[in-house]
Every structure is written in C-alpha cells, then in structure tokens.
Design a protein around this motif. Structure first.
Motif, PDB file in Angstrom:
ATOM      1  N   THR A 134       0.596  -1.124   0.346  1.00 46.70           N
ATOM      2  CA  THR A 134      -0.069   0.054   0.384  1.00 46.70           C
ATOM      3  C   THR A 134       1.231   0.724  -0.375  1.00 46.70           C
ATOM      4  O   THR A 134       0.001   1.935  -0.151  1.00 46.70           O
ATOM      5  N   SER A 135       2.442   0.953  -0.041  1.00 47.84           N
ATOM      6  CA  SER A 135       3.121   2.570   0.439  1.00 47.84           C
ATOM      7  C   SER A 135       4.331   2.327   0.113  1.00 47.84           C
ATOM      8  O   SER A 135       4.951   0.439   0.264  1.00 47.84           O
ATOM      9  N   GLY A 136       4.849   2.697  -0.598  1.00 42.48           N
ATOM     10  CA  GLY A 136       6.334   1.873  -1.109  1.00 42.48           C
ATOM     11  C   GLY A 136       7.193   3.937  -1.260  1.00 42.48           C
ATOM     12  O   GLY A 136       6.928   4.210  -1.335  1.00 42.48           O
ATOM     13  N   TYR A 137       8.379   3.444  -1.399  1.00 46.89           N
ATOM     14  CA  TYR A 137       9.204   4.275  -2.323  1.00 46.89           C
ATOM     15  C   TYR A 137       9.959   4.504  -3.990  1.00 46.89           C
ATOM     16  O   TYR A 137      10.083   3.270  -3.589  1.00 46.89           O
ATOM     17  N   MET A 138      10.477   5.511  -4.115  1.00 45.50           N
ATOM     18  CA  MET A 138      10.802   5.261  -6.044  1.00 45.50           C
ATOM     19  C   MET A 138      11.995   6.208  -5.942  1.00 45.50           C
ATOM     20  O   MET A 138      12.117   7.683  -5.261  1.00 45.50           O
ATOM     21  N   LEU A 139      13.323   5.715  -6.791  1.00 48.00           N
ATOM     22  CA  LEU A 139      14.039   6.784  -6.801  1.00 48.00           C
ATOM     23  C   LEU A 139      13.540   6.592  -8.926  1.00 48.00           C
ATOM     24  O   LEU A 139      13.721   5.509  -8.983  1.00 48.00           O
ATOM     25  N   LEU A 187      16.458  13.686 -11.133  1.00 47.08           N
ATOM     26  CA  LEU A 187      16.451  13.135 -10.518  1.00 47.08           C
ATOM     27  C   LEU A 187      15.825  12.805  -9.070  1.00 47.08           C
ATOM     28  O   LEU A 187      16.626  13.738  -8.297  1.00 47.08           O
ATOM     29  N   THR A 188      14.461  12.404  -8.546  1.00 44.84           N
ATOM     30  CA  THR A 188      14.746  11.890  -7.319  1.00 44.84           C
ATOM     31  C   THR A 188      13.941  10.994  -6.901  1.00 44.84           C
ATOM     32  O   THR A 188      14.126  10.151  -7.458  1.00 44.84           O
ATOM     33  N   ALA A 189      13.642  11.262  -5.231  1.00 47.06           N
ATOM     34  CA  ALA A 189      12.983  10.364  -4.515  1.00 47.06           C
ATOM     35  C   ALA A 189      11.959  11.137  -4.005  1.00 47.06           C
ATOM     36  O   ALA A 189      11.653  11.704  -3.928  1.00 47.06           O
ATOM     37  N   ASN A 190      10.965   9.255  -4.549  1.00 51.96           N
ATOM     38  CA  ASN A 190       9.602  10.249  -3.996  1.00 51.96           C
ATOM     39  C   ASN A 190       9.125   9.131  -2.898  1.00 51.96           C
ATOM     40  O   ASN A 190       9.811   7.538  -2.976  1.00 51.96           O
ATOM     41  N   TYR A 205      -2.728   5.450  -7.799  1.00 59.65           N
ATOM     42  CA  TYR A 205      -1.599   5.417  -6.836  1.00 59.65           C
ATOM     43  C   TYR A 205      -1.104   6.913  -6.938  1.00 59.65           C
ATOM     44  O   TYR A 205      -1.637   7.684  -7.683  1.00 59.65           O
ATOM     45  N   VAL A 206      -0.118   7.186  -6.232  1.00 64.58           N
ATOM     46  CA  VAL A 206      -0.471   8.745  -6.446  1.00 64.58           C
ATOM     47  C   VAL A 206       1.118   8.804  -4.993  1.00 64.58           C
ATOM     48  O   VAL A 206       1.808   7.902  -4.613  1.00 64.58           O
ATOM     49  N   GLY A 207       2.001   9.958  -5.556  1.00 68.49           N
ATOM     50  CA  GLY A 207       3.151  10.072  -5.108  1.00 68.49           C
ATOM     51  C   GLY A 207       3.725  11.444  -5.064  1.00 68.49           C
ATOM     52  O   GLY A 207       3.387  12.490  -5.721  1.00 68.49           O
ATOM     53  N   ILE A 208       4.761  11.892  -4.157  1.00 68.27           N
ATOM     54  CA  ILE A 208       5.142  12.846  -4.133  1.00 68.27           C
ATOM     55  C   ILE A 208       6.455  12.841  -3.909  1.00 68.27           C
ATOM     56  O   ILE A 208       7.395  12.140  -3.025  1.00 68.27           O
ATOM     57  N   GLY A 209       7.698  13.556  -3.704  1.00 69.83           N
ATOM     58  CA  GLY A 209       9.030  13.952  -4.592  1.00 69.83           C
ATOM     59  C   GLY A 209      10.107  14.896  -4.350  1.00 69.83           C
ATOM     60  O   GLY A 209       9.218  15.813  -4.535  1.00 69.83           O
ATOM     61  N   GLY A 210      11.255  14.987  -4.581  1.00 68.55           N
ATOM     62  CA  GLY A 210      11.800  16.336  -4.562  1.00 68.55           C
ATOM     63  C   GLY A 210      13.073  15.162  -4.765  1.00 68.55           C
ATOM     64  O   GLY A 210      13.544  14.372  -4.496  1.00 68.55           O
ATOM     65  N   GLY A 211      14.876  16.480  -5.976  1.00 64.77           N
ATOM     66  CA  GLY A 211      15.569  16.023  -5.901  1.00 64.77           C
ATOM     67  C   GLY A 211      16.645  17.135  -6.252  1.00 64.77           C
ATOM     68  O   GLY A 211      16.667  18.363  -6.171  1.00 64.77           O
ATOM     69  N   PHE A 212      17.335  16.789  -7.561  1.00 66.76           N
ATOM     70  CA  PHE A 212      18.257  16.903  -8.357  1.00 66.76           C
ATOM     71  C   PHE A 212      17.940  18.112  -9.690  1.00 66.76           C
ATOM     72  O   PHE A 212      17.640  16.952  -9.775  1.00 66.76           O
ATOM     73  N   SER A 213      18.027  19.073 -10.017  1.00 72.37           N
ATOM     74  CA  SER A 213      17.933  19.218 -11.669  1.00 72.37           C
ATOM     75  C   SER A 213      19.789  18.899 -11.800  1.00 72.37           C
ATOM     76  O   SER A 213      20.528  19.499 -11.734  1.00 72.37           O
ATOM     77  N   ALA A 234      22.347  21.745 -11.034  1.00 69.81           N
ATOM     78  CA  ALA A 234      21.676  23.598 -10.775  1.00 69.81           C
ATOM     79  C   ALA A 234      20.519  23.741 -10.333  1.00 69.81           C
ATOM     80  O   ALA A 234      20.268  24.969 -10.769  1.00 69.81           O
ATOM     81  N   GLY A 235      20.179  22.861  -9.238  1.00 63.71           N
ATOM     82  CA  GLY A 235      19.530  23.298  -8.625  1.00 63.71           C
ATOM     83  C   GLY A 235      18.454  22.443  -7.480  1.00 63.71           C
ATOM     84  O   GLY A 235      18.117  21.139  -8.979  1.00 63.71           O
ATOM     85  N   PRO A 236      17.392  22.372  -6.910  1.00 66.29           N
ATOM     86  CA  PRO A 236      16.240  21.556  -5.980  1.00 66.29           C
ATOM     87  C   PRO A 236      14.879  20.887  -7.362  1.00 66.29           C
ATOM     88  O   PRO A 236      15.017  22.446  -8.208  1.00 66.29           O
ATOM     89  N   VAL A 237      14.660  19.581  -6.929  1.00 62.75           N
ATOM     90  CA  VAL A 237      12.997  19.608  -8.385  1.00 62.75           C
ATOM     91  C   VAL A 237      12.074  19.358  -7.069  1.00 62.75           C
ATOM     92  O   VAL A 237      12.557  18.694  -5.526  1.00 62.75           O
ATOM     93  N   ALA A 238      11.042  19.794  -7.706  1.00 59.73           N
ATOM     94  CA  ALA A 238      10.133  18.788  -6.735  1.00 59.73           C
ATOM     95  C   ALA A 238       9.115  18.267  -7.981  1.00 59.73           C
ATOM     96  O   ALA A 238       9.235  18.865  -8.226  1.00 59.73           O
TER      97      ALA A 238
END
Length: 293
Positions: A134-139, A187-190, A205-213, A234-238
C-alpha cells in the motif's frame, strides 16, 4: 519550470568546435539503449511470469481453502522504463554577469520539449513497495528537454553592459543558444501510496518527491565566442504524480501524469564537456576551490 540563469565569470576556457558527429552518435546510442532496456524488462518479466504462474498453480492444488494471493504480504521491487510527452510552462529567465554590469530578465519565455526528436523523452525508475503493497518509495530519473524559441519576442527588464536593456527583443537576437537539449534531467526520491484496487488488476496510486536538477546546459550569448556546454548541478526539483498501474502478473504497465518544478541556476562556465560524471566533478572542484560568481 522556473529557470534562473546565473553567470560565473571566474571560469574561462578556449572555444572548441562542437563534435557534431559524436553528439549524434551519443544521442542515437541513448535511444537504442532506452528501447533495449524496455524490451529487456518486458522479456525478463515474461519469463518471470511463467515461473510465478507455475508457483500459483501449485499453491492452488495444495491449498485447502482455495486460491490465495501469494505475494500480498511481501515487499515488491519494480524496475521500469517509460516514454512520454511533456509540456513545459513559460518562465522568466534571469541573466547575471557582474563583471560586465549585465543583469537582465526575459519575461515569460516559452520552451519547447520536442519529446520525439533525439534525444527523446524517457525515464527510468526503481520502485520498492513495502509489505502489504500500500506504500513504497521510488528513485526516479527523467530525461526531458527545454529549448527556447529564437523567434519569440519577449519583454526585457534590467541592464546590458551597464546600459538599460531594450524594452523588447527576440531571444535569438541575444542568444545563439539557450537550451537544455541533452536533458533537463531530474533525479528524485519519492514516496508512493496505492489508493486501493479498482479491480484485481487496476491500482491507482499517488506520489510526491524531491531531488536535483542535472541539466546539460547549452548557452551562448550572441556577442560572445565561447559557450557553456556541459552537464551541471543546477538546483532543486520537486514533483507530484498520479497514476494507474495495470498489473499483468509479474509485469505491470503504468499510465501517469507527473508535475515537476525546477528552480534552475545554471553557472555559465564557458566550458565544454559532454560526460555527466566528469562535468559534475569539475563543477564540484571549482566550487570547492572558492570560485566566486
């Protein structure tokens, strides 16, 4: 996408002719590898599915209580590739070079993604669903493109060489190149959440994450011989996403909408490179040595 471009005047390098043939070969190789990866994933999943089907059949023959879902309580890992068609929103672009008293902003510049022109839009990801699924994580790695339109006339605010900038100008009159065409890479972890199965095979399913540009920056002013042509941090990503997974045994198909936001601050190094890891290492060492913008 909101792009803010900053110029690092401390970096200097001689202008070198672009290796057009090599660049095209690299682009073509990327496409072939992406397609081969997708084929390999589907082929491996089909073989794995045969083994899973055999295990399920055996369990059904030996279970007194009838068929059961054998993997419902187990953690699951998915390796996936995907293609898509992105849309990039207009954004302001700031160009800052204190050495020449230049600091101007282009208002509402439009970007083209050209997802089906090499290098194409693609992505790869690794997903790990926790026990219960029911939940997980993603690169997640996404390769997109953002290319300005030279013919677009935009409003300008600020200074160019210490003088007031014109009220309007075409992007092509100021820049020979202003694009992230080898990838507006993210490149994001979610974290992911399944919303409950619509049917035994359909799971939203839904997801949210952040990472790098990590874009490949290609920027060249109209009045300068040198250009910046390298991969950069070059900076952050959401990002946020919503999707529908279609389960086919050990294989899944997924259809997904993903919204990404990148605040890019690209250092204009006037250096040329084309290898991700060496370019990023060079940028890190220059930053570590104290080079000032």
């Amino acid at each position: 996408m909101l792009s803010r471009i900053a110029n690092l005047t401390g970096f200097q390098a001689p202008n070198r002719a672009p290796f057009t043939t090599v660049r095209r070969a690299v682009d073509a190789t990327g496409v072939v590898l992406a397609v081969a990866m997708l084929a390999a994933i589907v082929g491996h999943a089909a073989i794995e599915q045969q083994a899973v089907d055999g295990d399920v059949a055996a369990a059904r023959r030996t279970s007194a209580s009838g068929p059961k879902v054998l993997d419902a309580a187990r953690a699951q890992t998915m390796i996936a590739g995907y293609l898509g068609a992105p849309y990039t929103y207009p954004s302001d672009i700031r160009f800052d070079n204190p050495a020449t008293k230049t600091d101007f902003t282009l208002k509402d510049a439009e970007w083209d993604a050209k997802p089906f022109k090499s290098p194409i839009y693609y992505g790869v990801r690794v997903v790990r669903w926790n026990p219960g699924n029911t939940s997980g994580y993603m690169l997640d790695f996404t390769h997109s493109k953002t290319i300005t339109r030279p013919e677009q006339e935009v409003l300008i605010k600020g200074l160019i060489d210490g003088a007031p900038a014109p009220a309007k100008a075409k992007i092509g009159d100021l820049f020979k190149h202003l694009e992230f065409s080898h990838g507006h890479n993210m490149l994001t972890a979610n974290v992911l959440f399944r919303l409950g199965a619509l049917t035994p095979r359909l799971s939203p399913y839904v997801g949210i994450g952040g990472g790098f540009s990590l874009p490949h920056t290609e920027v060249a002013m109209r009045n300068e011989p040198a250009r910046t042509y390298e991969y950069q941090y070059a900076g952050p990503v959401a990002q946020a996403l919503v999707g529908l997974e279609v389960r086919l045994g050990a294989t899944s198909l997924f259809f997904e909408y993903k919204f990404s936001f990148a605040d890019q601050r690209a250092p204009l190094s006037r250096l040329e490179g084309n290898v991700l890891f060496t370019d990023l290492w060079r940028q890190l060492t220059l930053w570590w040595s104290g080079e000032a913008p």
